[in-house]
Design a protein around this motif. Structure first.
Motif, PDB file in Angstrom:
ATOM      1  N   THR A  21       0.874  -1.156   0.233  1.00 47.04           N
ATOM      2  CA  THR A  21      -0.175   0.242  -0.031  1.00 47.04           C
ATOM      3  C   THR A  21       0.681   1.316   0.240  1.00 47.04           C
ATOM      4  O   THR A  21       0.859   2.175  -0.780  1.00 47.04           O
ATOM      5  CB  THR A  21      -0.861  -0.028   1.226  1.00 47.04           C
ATOM      6  N   PRO A  22       1.809   1.655   0.623  1.00 45.62           N
ATOM      7  CA  PRO A  22       2.883   2.488   0.795  1.00 45.62           C
ATOM      8  C   PRO A  22       3.180   3.321  -0.736  1.00 45.62           C
ATOM      9  O   PRO A  22       4.340   3.703  -0.494  1.00 45.62           O
ATOM     10  CB  PRO A  22       3.682   2.425   1.751  1.00 45.62           C
ATOM     11  N   ARG A  23       3.421   1.295  -1.499  1.00 45.14           N
ATOM     12  CA  ARG A  23       3.822   2.160  -2.658  1.00 45.14           C
ATOM     13  C   ARG A  23       3.356   2.537  -3.720  1.00 45.14           C
ATOM     14  O   ARG A  23       3.867   2.387  -5.246  1.00 45.14           O
ATOM     15  CB  ARG A  23       4.614   0.674  -2.900  1.00 45.14           C
ATOM     16  N   GLY A  24       2.541   3.094  -3.370  1.00 46.99           N
ATOM     17  CA  GLY A  24       1.726   4.182  -4.379  1.00 46.99           C
ATOM     18  C   GLY A  24       1.002   4.400  -5.704  1.00 46.99           C
ATOM     19  O   GLY A  24       1.030   4.047  -6.298  1.00 46.99           O
ATOM     20  N   PRO A  25       0.478   2.668  -4.372  1.00 55.13           N
ATOM     21  CA  PRO A  25      -0.764   1.921  -5.550  1.00 55.13           C
ATOM     22  C   PRO A  25      -1.638   3.420  -6.906  1.00 55.13           C
ATOM     23  O   PRO A  25      -2.234   3.529  -5.726  1.00 55.13           O
ATOM     24  CB  PRO A  25      -1.081   1.380  -5.536  1.00 55.13           C
ATOM     25  N   ILE A  51      -4.266  -2.582  -9.145  1.00 48.15           N
ATOM     26  CA  ILE A  51      -3.661  -1.378  -9.392  1.00 48.15           C
ATOM     27  C   ILE A  51      -2.445  -2.176  -9.757  1.00 48.15           C
ATOM     28  O   ILE A  51      -1.651  -3.108  -9.499  1.00 48.15           O
ATOM     29  CB  ILE A  51      -3.445  -1.917  -7.463  1.00 48.15           C
ATOM     30  N   ALA A  52      -1.820  -0.565 -10.408  1.00 41.08           N
ATOM     31  CA  ALA A  52      -0.099  -0.512  -9.731  1.00 41.08           C
ATOM     32  C   ALA A  52       0.643  -0.758  -9.475  1.00 41.08           C
ATOM     33  O   ALA A  52       0.069   0.686  -8.650  1.00 41.08           O
ATOM     34  CB  ALA A  52      -0.444   0.450 -11.613  1.00 41.08           C
ATOM     35  N   ILE A  53       1.648  -1.019  -8.926  1.00 46.36           N
ATOM     36  CA  ILE A  53       2.897  -1.050  -7.582  1.00 46.36           C
ATOM     37  C   ILE A  53       3.632  -0.106  -8.342  1.00 46.36           C
ATOM     38  O   ILE A  53       4.381  -1.102  -8.772  1.00 46.36           O
ATOM     39  CB  ILE A  53       2.399  -1.841  -6.817  1.00 46.36           C
ATOM     40  N   ARG A  54       4.213   0.321  -7.597  1.00 50.26           N
ATOM     41  CA  ARG A  54       5.830   0.670  -8.241  1.00 50.26           C
ATOM     42  C   ARG A  54       6.612   0.483  -7.341  1.00 50.26           C
ATOM     43  O   ARG A  54       6.425   0.464  -6.328  1.00 50.26           O
ATOM     44  CB  ARG A  54       5.723   2.433  -8.109  1.00 50.26           C
ATOM     45  N   ALA A 108      14.015   1.385  -8.567  1.00 53.53           N
ATOM     46  CA  ALA A 108      13.656   1.378  -9.841  1.00 53.53           C
ATOM     47  C   ALA A 108      13.260   1.836 -10.591  1.00 53.53           C
ATOM     48  O   ALA A 108      13.091   1.805 -11.992  1.00 53.53           O
ATOM     49  CB  ALA A 108      15.013   0.538 -10.604  1.00 53.53           C
ATOM     50  N   GLY A 109      11.517   2.363 -10.468  1.00 55.59           N
ATOM     51  CA  GLY A 109      10.552   2.794 -11.303  1.00 55.59           C
ATOM     52  C   GLY A 109       9.878   1.586 -11.659  1.00 55.59           C
ATOM     53  O   GLY A 109       9.321   2.042 -12.420  1.00 55.59           O
ATOM     54  N   HIS A 110      10.169   0.426 -11.199  1.00 57.29           N
ATOM     55  CA  HIS A 110       9.467  -1.146 -11.811  1.00 57.29           C
ATOM     56  C   HIS A 110       8.058  -0.525 -11.820  1.00 57.29           C
ATOM     57  O   HIS A 110       7.686   0.030 -10.596  1.00 57.29           O
ATOM     58  CB  HIS A 110      10.555  -2.208 -11.786  1.00 57.29           C
ATOM     59  N   VAL A 111       7.403  -1.049 -12.187  1.00 58.10           N
ATOM     60  CA  VAL A 111       5.624  -1.510 -12.002  1.00 58.10           C
ATOM     61  C   VAL A 111       5.342  -2.658 -12.529  1.00 58.10           C
ATOM     62  O   VAL A 111       5.300  -3.644 -13.164  1.00 58.10           O
ATOM     63  CB  VAL A 111       4.931  -0.656 -12.709  1.00 58.10           C
ATOM     64  N   PHE A 112       4.830  -3.094 -11.243  1.00 58.29           N
ATOM     65  CA  PHE A 112       3.883  -4.220 -11.159  1.00 58.29           C
ATOM     66  C   PHE A 112       2.780  -4.285 -10.587  1.00 58.29           C
ATOM     67  O   PHE A 112       2.265  -3.491 -10.416  1.00 58.29           O
ATOM     68  CB  PHE A 112       4.285  -5.414  -9.718  1.00 58.29           C
ATOM     69  N   ARG A 113       1.700  -5.016 -11.579  1.00 58.55           N
ATOM     70  CA  ARG A 113       0.426  -4.442 -11.768  1.00 58.55           C
ATOM     71  C   ARG A 113       0.110  -5.628 -10.972  1.00 58.55           C
ATOM     72  O   ARG A 113      -0.437  -6.109 -11.915  1.00 58.55           O
ATOM     73  CB  ARG A 113      -0.024  -4.152 -13.090  1.00 58.55           C
ATOM     74  N   THR A 147      -0.578  -2.703 -23.824  1.00 62.20           N
ATOM     75  CA  THR A 147      -1.115  -1.695 -23.715  1.00 62.20           C
ATOM     76  C   THR A 147       0.123  -1.540 -22.069  1.00 62.20           C
ATOM     77  O   THR A 147       0.851  -0.385 -21.633  1.00 62.20           O
ATOM     78  CB  THR A 147      -1.785  -0.551 -23.490  1.00 62.20           C
ATOM     79  N   TRP A 148       0.076  -2.064 -21.119  1.00 59.10           N
ATOM     80  CA  TRP A 148       0.492  -2.157 -19.615  1.00 59.10           C
ATOM     81  C   TRP A 148       1.749  -2.627 -19.788  1.00 59.10           C
ATOM     82  O   TRP A 148       3.432  -1.589 -19.759  1.00 59.10           O
ATOM     83  CB  TRP A 148       0.024  -3.513 -18.595  1.00 59.10           C
ATOM     84  N   ILE A 149       1.922  -3.768 -20.446  1.00 61.85           N
ATOM     85  CA  ILE A 149       2.955  -4.184 -20.786  1.00 61.85           C
ATOM     86  C   ILE A 149       3.919  -3.359 -22.089  1.00 61.85           C
ATOM     87  O   ILE A 149       5.398  -3.416 -21.915  1.00 61.85           O
ATOM     88  CB  ILE A 149       2.959  -6.020 -21.707  1.00 61.85           C
ATOM     89  N   ASP A 150       3.282  -2.819 -22.804  1.00 68.35           N
ATOM     90  CA  ASP A 150       4.101  -2.098 -23.958  1.00 68.35           C
ATOM     91  C   ASP A 150       4.540  -0.376 -22.910  1.00 68.35           C
ATOM     92  O   ASP A 150       5.850   0.051 -23.688  1.00 68.35           O
ATOM     93  CB  ASP A 150       2.813  -1.025 -24.726  1.00 68.35           C
ATOM     94  N   HIS A 151       4.188  -0.667 -22.320  1.00 68.44           N
ATOM     95  CA  HIS A 151       4.249   0.058 -20.983  1.00 68.44           C
ATOM     96  C   HIS A 151       5.235  -0.023 -20.239  1.00 68.44           C
ATOM     97  O   HIS A 151       5.929   1.166 -18.548  1.00 68.44           O
ATOM     98  CB  HIS A 151       3.225   1.964 -20.181  1.00 68.44           C
ATOM     99  N   GLY A 152       5.767  -0.831 -20.016  1.00 70.17           N
ATOM    100  CA  GLY A 152       6.990  -1.381 -18.618  1.00 70.17           C
ATOM    101  C   GLY A 152       6.179  -2.218 -17.597  1.00 70.17           C
ATOM    102  O   GLY A 152       6.861  -2.886 -17.018  1.00 70.17           O
ATOM    103  N   ASP A 153       5.218  -2.044 -17.310  1.00 72.53           N
ATOM    104  CA  ASP A 153       4.185  -2.829 -16.509  1.00 72.53           C
ATOM    105  C   ASP A 153       4.824  -4.127 -16.265  1.00 72.53           C
ATOM    106  O   ASP A 153       4.574  -4.867 -17.731  1.00 72.53           O
ATOM    107  CB  ASP A 153       2.800  -3.154 -16.435  1.00 72.53           C
TER     108      ASP A 153
END
Length: 169
Positions: free
Chosen positions: A83-87, A102-105, A108-113, A161-167
């Motif tokens: 939760t504190p990872r700016g979802p 929910i996208a979680i940062r 190194a800026g990686h995003v896990f969705r 779209t999510w994958i193309d954005h690097g998620d």
């Protein structure tokens, strides 16, 4: 539909017992628009001592609210460490409640969705089935789309779209 029912207690106890940082659920079975005062999701979280939870809940907003129960839908939650990872949440843009995420940062800026999606069963036995709800919506747009095929096509585009954005999904 009621927060005192066993299903609610089992859900929250399971989240505590597993010490989950996140959860993806499908078919919550509720239309939040019709939940009576005191029976909402926030009240259920508080009753079970679930603080610091971020929830994204998708339900069919296109169907008329008829009953507290609504087939289908999807829900994701972050708890504890996540939760504190700016979802940031995102729902099915059609408003049919087919998926939510929910996208979680992370580091190194990686995003896990974290994603929850609901595929409707081919069931046309009444107006309340997810398949019939979605078919009715597509017909209102003058589209002859099979709800299951539409789900696959639309969800695939969204995932791309999510994958193309690097998620990472």
């Amino acid at each position: 539909t009621h927060r005192y029912k066993d299903k609610n207690h089992e859900l929250f106890q399971g989240l505590k017992d597993t010490e989950a940082d996140g959860a993806a659920l499908f078919e919550p079975g509720l239309d939040p628009r019709l939940l009576p005062t005191g029976e909402g999701w926030y009240e259920r979280l508080m009753e079970h001592g679930m603080r610091g939870v971020k929830t994204s809940w998708a339900h069919n907003r296109r169907a008329e609210p008829l009953d507290q129960r609504q087939a289908g839908g999807a829900m994701v939650m972050t708890l504890r460490e996540l939760t504190p990872r700016g979802p940031k949440s995102e729902n099915d843009p059609s408003g049919l409640g087919r998926w939510t995420s929910i996208a979680i940062r992370g580091v190194a800026g990686h995003v896990f969705r974290l994603v929850s999606a609901y595929m409707p069963c081919h069931n046309e036995t009444g107006p309340g089935t997810v398949y019939t709800q979605h078919k009715t919506y597509f017909r209102s747009l003058n589209q002859d789309r099979d709800p299951r095929k539409a789900m696959r096509e639309d969800f695939k585009k969204c995932c791309k779209t999510w994958i193309d954005h690097g998620d990472k999904l």
